[in-house]
Design a protein around this motif. Structure first.
Motif, PDB file in Angstrom:
ATOM      1  N   GLN A 143       0.846  -1.194   0.000  1.00  0.00           N
ATOM      2  CA  GLN A 143       0.000   0.000   0.000  1.00  0.00           C
ATOM      3  C   GLN A 143       0.880   1.242   0.000  1.00  0.00           C
ATOM      4  O   GLN A 143       1.753   1.395   0.852  1.00  0.00           O
ATOM      5  N   GLY A 144       0.645   2.113  -0.985  1.00  0.00           N
ATOM      6  CA  GLY A 144       1.482   3.307  -1.102  1.00  0.00           C
ATOM      7  C   GLY A 144       2.844   2.940  -1.650  1.00  0.00           C
ATOM      8  O   GLY A 144       2.951   2.275  -2.675  1.00  0.00           O
ATOM      9  N   SER A 145       3.889   3.345  -0.950  1.00  0.00           N
ATOM     10  CA  SER A 145       5.258   3.107  -1.418  1.00  0.00           C
ATOM     11  C   SER A 145       5.935   2.024  -0.590  1.00  0.00           C
ATOM     12  O   SER A 145       5.671   1.881   0.594  1.00  0.00           O
ATOM     13  N   GLY A 146       6.831   1.284  -1.226  1.00  0.00           N
ATOM     14  CA  GLY A 146       7.560   0.255  -0.495  1.00  0.00           C
ATOM     15  C   GLY A 146       8.274  -0.706  -1.417  1.00  0.00           C
ATOM     16  O   GLY A 146       8.516  -0.404  -2.596  1.00  0.00           O
ATOM     17  N   TRP A 147       8.588  -1.872  -0.886  1.00  0.00           N
ATOM     18  CA  TRP A 147       9.390  -2.877  -1.595  1.00  0.00           C
ATOM     19  C   TRP A 147       8.838  -4.285  -1.365  1.00  0.00           C
ATOM     20  O   TRP A 147       8.335  -4.587  -0.282  1.00  0.00           O
ATOM     21  N   GLY A 148       8.987  -5.129  -2.382  1.00  0.00           N
ATOM     22  CA  GLY A 148       8.772  -6.563  -2.229  1.00  0.00           C
ATOM     23  C   GLY A 148      10.143  -7.220  -2.192  1.00  0.00           C
ATOM     24  O   GLY A 148      11.028  -6.832  -2.957  1.00  0.00           O
ATOM     25  N   TRP A 149      10.325  -8.195  -1.303  1.00  0.00           N
ATOM     26  CA  TRP A 149      11.655  -8.803  -1.114  1.00  0.00           C
ATOM     27  C   TRP A 149      11.628 -10.332  -1.093  1.00  0.00           C
ATOM     28  O   TRP A 149      10.691 -10.928  -0.556  1.00  0.00           O
ATOM     29  N   LEU A 150      12.684 -10.904  -1.621  1.00  0.00           N
ATOM     30  CA  LEU A 150      13.035 -12.291  -1.330  1.00  0.00           C
ATOM     31  C   LEU A 150      14.208 -12.202  -0.368  1.00  0.00           C
ATOM     32  O   LEU A 150      15.228 -11.574  -0.678  1.00  0.00           O
ATOM     33  N   GLY A 151      14.030 -12.779   0.817  1.00  0.00           N
ATOM     34  CA  GLY A 151      15.088 -12.728   1.821  1.00  0.00           C
ATOM     35  C   GLY A 151      15.429 -14.120   2.324  1.00  0.00           C
ATOM     36  O   GLY A 151      14.724 -15.096   2.051  1.00  0.00           O
ATOM     37  N   TYR A 152      16.526 -14.202   3.052  1.00  0.00           N
ATOM     38  CA  TYR A 152      16.968 -15.467   3.618  1.00  0.00           C
ATOM     39  C   TYR A 152      16.883 -15.395   5.142  1.00  0.00           C
ATOM     40  O   TYR A 152      17.434 -14.483   5.758  1.00  0.00           O
ATOM     41  N   ALA A 163       7.272  -7.898   2.524  1.00  0.00           N
ATOM     42  CA  ALA A 163       7.083  -6.547   2.002  1.00  0.00           C
ATOM     43  C   ALA A 163       7.541  -5.564   3.067  1.00  0.00           C
ATOM     44  O   ALA A 163       7.371  -5.809   4.264  1.00  0.00           O
ATOM     45  N   CYS A 164       8.155  -4.469   2.622  1.00  0.00           N
ATOM     46  CA  CYS A 164       8.564  -3.410   3.547  1.00  0.00           C
ATOM     47  C   CYS A 164       7.961  -2.092   3.079  1.00  0.00           C
ATOM     48  O   CYS A 164       7.923  -1.805   1.881  1.00  0.00           O
ATOM     49  N   ALA A 165       7.494  -1.307   4.035  1.00  0.00           N
ATOM     50  CA  ALA A 165       6.917  -0.006   3.707  1.00  0.00           C
ATOM     51  C   ALA A 165       8.011   1.026   3.479  1.00  0.00           C
ATOM     52  O   ALA A 165       9.113   0.920   4.035  1.00  0.00           O
ATOM     53  N   GLY A 181      15.288  -7.486  -4.313  1.00  0.00           N
ATOM     54  CA  GLY A 181      14.327  -6.454  -3.950  1.00  0.00           C
ATOM     55  C   GLY A 181      13.647  -5.876  -5.178  1.00  0.00           C
ATOM     56  O   GLY A 181      14.292  -5.657  -6.204  1.00  0.00           O
ATOM     57  N   ILE A 182      12.354  -5.656  -5.077  1.00  0.00           N
ATOM     58  CA  ILE A 182      11.602  -5.022  -6.158  1.00  0.00           C
ATOM     59  C   ILE A 182      11.023  -3.711  -5.637  1.00  0.00           C
ATOM     60  O   ILE A 182      10.210  -3.699  -4.715  1.00  0.00           O
ATOM     61  N   ASP A 183      11.488  -2.627  -6.219  1.00  0.00           N
ATOM     62  CA  ASP A 183      11.072  -1.288  -5.811  1.00  0.00           C
ATOM     63  C   ASP A 183       9.696  -1.000  -6.398  1.00  0.00           C
ATOM     64  O   ASP A 183       9.528  -0.995  -7.617  1.00  0.00           O
ATOM     65  N   VAL A 184       8.703  -0.766  -5.529  1.00  0.00           N
ATOM     66  CA  VAL A 184       7.370  -0.431  -6.040  1.00  0.00           C
ATOM     67  C   VAL A 184       6.947   0.995  -5.655  1.00  0.00           C
ATOM     68  O   VAL A 184       5.769   1.308  -5.569  1.00  0.00           O
ATOM     69  N   TRP A 185       7.933   1.864  -5.416  1.00  0.00           N
ATOM     70  CA  TRP A 185       7.635   3.284  -5.345  1.00  0.00           C
ATOM     71  C   TRP A 185       7.222   3.731  -6.745  1.00  0.00           C
ATOM     72  O   TRP A 185       7.743   3.238  -7.749  1.00  0.00           O
ATOM     73  N   LYS A 194       2.601   4.335 -15.837  1.00  0.00           N
ATOM     74  CA  LYS A 194       1.560   5.135 -15.178  1.00  0.00           C
ATOM     75  C   LYS A 194       1.163   4.469 -13.850  1.00  0.00           C
ATOM     76  O   LYS A 194       2.017   4.086 -13.095  1.00  0.00           O
ATOM     77  N   ASN A 195      -0.129   4.316 -13.597  1.00  0.00           N
ATOM     78  CA  ASN A 195      -0.539   3.765 -12.298  1.00  0.00           C
ATOM     79  C   ASN A 195      -0.756   2.256 -12.338  1.00  0.00           C
ATOM     80  O   ASN A 195      -1.298   1.668 -11.410  1.00  0.00           O
ATOM     81  N   VAL A 196      -0.310   1.608 -13.429  1.00  0.00           N
ATOM     82  CA  VAL A 196      -0.555   0.161 -13.581  1.00  0.00           C
ATOM     83  C   VAL A 196       0.661  -0.621 -13.070  1.00  0.00           C
ATOM     84  O   VAL A 196       1.484  -1.110 -13.857  1.00  0.00           O
ATOM     85  N   ARG A 197       0.768  -0.713 -11.761  1.00  0.00           N
ATOM     86  CA  ARG A 197       1.908  -1.401 -11.143  1.00  0.00           C
ATOM     87  C   ARG A 197       2.066  -2.845 -11.623  1.00  0.00           C
ATOM     88  O   ARG A 197       3.197  -3.297 -11.831  1.00  0.00           O
ATOM     89  N   PRO A 198       0.975  -3.609 -11.815  1.00  0.00           N
ATOM     90  CA  PRO A 198       1.142  -4.994 -12.276  1.00  0.00           C
ATOM     91  C   PRO A 198       1.888  -5.114 -13.615  1.00  0.00           C
ATOM     92  O   PRO A 198       2.624  -6.087 -13.830  1.00  0.00           O
ATOM     93  N   ASP A 199       1.722  -4.146 -14.523  1.00  0.00           N
ATOM     94  CA  ASP A 199       2.441  -4.196 -15.803  1.00  0.00           C
ATOM     95  C   ASP A 199       3.948  -4.041 -15.595  1.00  0.00           C
ATOM     96  O   ASP A 199       4.756  -4.720 -16.240  1.00  0.00           O
ATOM     97  N   TYR A 200       4.318  -3.142 -14.702  1.00  0.00           N
ATOM     98  CA  TYR A 200       5.729  -2.948 -14.356  1.00  0.00           C
ATOM     99  C   TYR A 200       6.303  -4.230 -13.738  1.00  0.00           C
ATOM    100  O   TYR A 200       7.401  -4.669 -14.078  1.00  0.00           O
ATOM    101  N   LEU A 201       5.530  -4.846 -12.851  1.00  0.00           N
ATOM    102  CA  LEU A 201       6.007  -6.058 -12.185  1.00  0.00           C
ATOM    103  C   LEU A 201       6.124  -7.233 -13.153  1.00  0.00           C
ATOM    104  O   LEU A 201       7.007  -8.070 -13.015  1.00  0.00           O
TER     105      LEU A 201
END
Length: 222
Positions: A143-152, A163-165, A181-185, A194-201
């Motif tokens: 929600q809003g800005s943050g990151w998706g991560w694969l971590g160990y 996910a981190c905010a 890390g995937i930057d979703v800011w 534009k606002n279509v985050r799924p296309d970027y991902l």
């Protein structure tokens, strides 16, 4: 670092608080590829702004904050030290996260990982497709800005998705060692998607540098 204190009896080596002045300032790392190298998946304008403006701002603000923190430390001013924590977390996290992010991407990326990392993904997520779907879903859902991560998770010896905010750094806030890390800011994709985050991902999987992610996995397992 240490300071030399000169007196009549000669030079004495003293351990510092006052020697923190010699601390190395943080600097913006060079990208390992040209701004346009990730096209068409991430365009050159985004990469240039993201690296030379956004990441640079985190670096500059981190240096300023650390300077203020150093002064508060020298004065024993705990109130100011505490008040600077959010700025340290935000700008320090921004610098840490982006430094990882640039190496997680490559013009020769995409496809699937191999070797130990692939085996661990299959073990912990069932299949690469399941893992990809889960990390995408977690990243879309920020929600809003943050990151998706694969971590160990070193204690449990397994891979985890989180996910981190904002710019919260993964290891400093969850204990997980960051691998991917995937930057979703919005600044990471808005000019193109534009606002279509799924296309970027969907697009970013074409430039994931699995060699870098595998290397990080190998290092943290030692």
């Amino acid at each position: 670092s240490f300071c030399f204190f000169f007196s009549r009896s000669g030079a004495k080596l003293i351990a510092p608080l006052g020697c923190l002045v010699s601390r190395q300032k943080h600097t913006l790392p060079d990208l390992p590829y040209d701004y346009g190298a990730l096209e068409p998946h991430i365009n050159a304008e985004i990469m240039q702004l993201h690296h030379s403006k956004h990441h640079a701002t985190y670096v500059n603000n981190l240096n300023v904050t650390e300077e203020k923190y150093k002064e508060a430390l020298a004065k024993g001013d705990v109130t100011t030290q505490v008040s600077l924590q959010p700025a340290l977390k935000f700008n320090g996290g921004g610098h840490i996260n982006h430094t990882i992010f640039w190496t997680n991407l490559s013009p020769n990326g995409g496809g699937e990982p191999e070797g130990e990392l692939m085996e661990a993904i299959k073990r912990d997520f069932g299949s690469f497709a399941n893992f990809k779907e889960k990390l995408t879903a977690v990243s879309v859902g920020v929600q809003g800005s943050g990151w998706g991560w694969l971590g160990y998770n070193k204690e449990q010896g397994r891979l985890q998705i989180a996910a981190c905010a904002n710019q919260d750094p993964l290891q400093g806030t969850t204990g997980l060692i960051p691998l991917l890390g995937i930057d979703v800011w919005e600044h990471a994709y808005y000019l193109q998607y534009k606002n279509v985050r799924p296309d970027y991902l969907k697009a970013i999987w074409n430039v994931i540098n699995w060699e870098n992610v595998s290397s990080r996995y190998a290092t943290c397992k030692k």
